[in-house]
Design a protein around this motif. Structure first.
Motif, short mmCIF file in Angstrom:
data_model
loop_
_atom_site.label_atom_id
_atom_site.label_comp_id
_atom_site.label_asym_id
_atom_site.label_seq_id
_atom_site.Cartn_x
_atom_site.Cartn_y
_atom_site.Cartn_z
N TYR A 26 5.16 15.67 7.17
CA TYR A 26 6.16 15.45 8.23
C TYR A 26 5.86 16.26 9.49
O TYR A 26 6.50 16.06 10.52
N SER A 27 4.87 17.16 9.39
CA SER A 27 4.42 17.88 10.59
C SER A 27 3.14 17.24 11.14
O SER A 27 2.42 17.83 11.95
N ASP A 28 2.81 16.05 10.62
CA ASP A 28 1.60 15.31 11.04
C ASP A 28 0.32 16.06 10.71
O ASP A 28 -0.67 15.96 11.44
N ASN A 29 0.33 16.83 9.63
CA ASN A 29 -0.86 17.59 9.24
C ASN A 29 -1.04 17.51 7.72
O ASN A 29 -0.99 18.52 7.02
N PRO A 30 -1.25 16.27 7.18
CA PRO A 30 -1.32 16.12 5.73
C PRO A 30 -2.51 16.85 5.13
O PRO A 30 -3.57 16.92 5.76
N PRO A 31 -2.37 17.41 3.91
CA PRO A 31 -3.51 18.07 3.27
C PRO A 31 -4.60 17.06 2.94
O PRO A 31 -4.33 15.85 2.84
N HIS A 32 -5.83 17.55 2.77
CA HIS A 32 -6.96 16.65 2.45
C HIS A 32 -6.90 16.30 0.97
O HIS A 32 -7.66 16.83 0.15
N GLN A 33 -5.98 15.44 0.65
CA GLN A 33 -5.78 14.98 -0.73
C GLN A 33 -5.45 13.50 -0.61
O GLN A 33 -4.59 13.11 0.19
N PRO A 34 -6.16 12.63 -1.37
CA PRO A 34 -6.03 11.18 -1.15
C PRO A 34 -4.60 10.65 -1.15
O PRO A 34 -4.21 9.89 -0.26
N VAL A 35 -3.79 11.08 -2.12
CA VAL A 35 -2.41 10.57 -2.21
C VAL A 35 -1.59 11.06 -1.02
O VAL A 35 -0.82 10.30 -0.42
N ALA A 36 -1.76 12.34 -0.66
CA ALA A 36 -1.02 12.91 0.47
C ALA A 36 -1.37 12.17 1.77
O ALA A 36 -0.49 11.90 2.60
N THR A 37 -2.64 11.82 1.93
CA THR A 37 -3.07 11.10 3.13
C THR A 37 -2.41 9.72 3.21
O THR A 37 -1.91 9.30 4.26
N GLU A 38 -2.39 9.02 2.07
CA GLU A 38 -1.76 7.69 2.02
C GLU A 38 -0.25 7.79 2.24
O GLU A 38 0.36 6.93 2.88
N LEU A 39 0.32 8.86 1.69
CA LEU A 39 1.76 9.06 1.84
C LEU A 39 2.12 9.30 3.31
O LEU A 39 3.13 8.81 3.81
N THR A 75 0.84 -1.21 0.00
CA THR A 75 0.00 0.00 0.00
C THR A 75 0.86 1.25 0.00
O THR A 75 0.59 2.21 -0.72
N SER A 76 1.93 1.22 0.78
CA SER A 76 2.86 2.35 0.84
C SER A 76 3.52 2.58 -0.51
O SER A 76 3.70 3.72 -0.95
N ALA A 77 3.87 1.48 -1.19
CA ALA A 77 4.52 1.59 -2.51
C ALA A 77 3.56 2.20 -3.52
O ALA A 77 3.97 3.02 -4.36
N PHE A 78 2.29 1.83 -3.45
CA PHE A 78 1.29 2.43 -4.35
C PHE A 78 1.20 3.94 -4.10
O PHE A 78 1.12 4.73 -5.04
N ALA A 79 1.20 4.32 -2.83
CA ALA A 79 1.13 5.75 -2.47
C ALA A 79 2.35 6.49 -3.01
O ALA A 79 2.24 7.60 -3.56
N LEU A 80 3.52 5.86 -2.88
CA LEU A 80 4.77 6.47 -3.37
C LEU A 80 4.72 6.64 -4.89
O LEU A 80 5.09 7.71 -5.42
N ARG A 81 4.28 5.62 -5.59
CA ARG A 81 4.18 5.68 -7.06
C ARG A 81 3.17 6.73 -7.51
O ARG A 81 3.39 7.45 -8.49
N ALA A 82 2.05 6.80 -6.79
CA ALA A 82 1.03 7.80 -7.13
C ALA A 82 1.56 9.21 -6.91
O ALA A 82 1.38 10.11 -7.73
#
Length: 268
Positions: free
Chosen positions: A60-73, A20-27
């Motif tokens: 990295y500040s534990d506050n990811p934007p509300h964007q699907p890829v960013a959340t998975e990342l 799952t992490s690899a998919f997030a990285l590729r996306a």
């Protein structure tokens, strides 16, 4: 699956806890990668790159934007303790590449590949829990090979848009102009340019394999992308380095099988 089919297939062969992490990285990688071809003005590209730079800072500040890829990342970063520097290198290098100009020499293309493709592999190794100098060394060479092959594969597409990014020093060495590529010429000197560039990719793959016995077996799944590189370079030899040959534009239907065999043999 749609934009990075080969990366998608390779990710399927990773252990379940890393997939799952690899998919997030590729996306994530596809966003900065596609910006160059989807903009008409550099300013727009810079703004989009800045969005991803800010997104990584927020992740990295534990506050990811509300964007699907960013959340998975963000989940991937938390799960595997990924190094922020590699994400930033990918964004910075893609941003530098927004300028529509050819690489001055093969070293410039290799630097671009190191900071994008190799950086992706370093992150994939971290997802696999591998922190090893020999694995990193292999990743560096494989990433460079991948960057060179990607540049070659994209050449016919870029030529239809009257753009050529192949290293200028090699073109000049063989007396080939950008216009020769744009016109789709198939003369020997044009094929010699492609041969020289493809040979450099092959050398990097051979280097990476020369110390495979020192690379932890646990790292091998990160390097299965070599299957697609071998396949493309083999097909290119078959058509005598004619970059415009229709067979090179087709998706390899046997790639999933080749990947499965390589993973079964546990080699890269």
């Amino acid at each position: 699956r749609k934009r990075d089919y080969e990366g998608f297939l390779c990710s399927l062969l990773l252990p379940a806890e890393s997939r799952t992490s690899a998919f997030a990285l590729r996306a994530f990688n596809m966003y900065p990668f596609q910006i160059k071809d989807s903009i008409t003005q550099k300013t727009t590209g810079l703004m989009r790159m800045q969005f991803w730079r800010d997104a990584v800072e927020d992740i990295y500040s534990d506050n990811p934007p509300h964007q699907p890829v960013a959340t998975e990342l963000w989940r991937a970063v938390k799960r595997h303790n990924l190094t922020k520097m590699w994400f930033m290198k990918i964004i910075d290098e893609r941003e530098k590449n927004l300028d529509d100009r050819a690489y001055r020499n093969i070293q410039e293309l290799e630097t671009y590949a190191e900071n994008t493709q190799s950086a992706l592999l370093y992150l994939t190794l971290e997802m696999l829990g591998v922190r090893d100098i020999h694995a990193d060394h292999a990743a560096s060479h494989i990433g460079k090979a991948q960057g060179i092959v990607t540049c070659l594969r994209a050449t016919p597409y870029h030529c239809t848009r009257r753009k050529v990014f192949l290293p200028m020093d090699i073109c000049m060495l063989h007396g080939v102009s950008q216009e020769d590529f744009i016109r789709g010429k198939e003369e020997k000197n044009v094929r010699d340019v492609i041969y020289d560039i493809a040979s450099q990719a092959h050398i990097h793959l051979e280097h990476a394999r020369s110390f495979s016995k020192k690379v932890p077996v646990k790292a091998y799944p990160a390097f299965f992308c070599t299957v697609a590189l071998d396949d493309y370079l083999y097909n290119m030899r078959k058509v005598d380095f004619n970059i415009f040959h229709p067979s090179l534009q087709k998706k390899s239907t046997l790639l999933p099988l080749y990947l499965y065999i390589r993973s079964w043999k546990k080699t890269y």
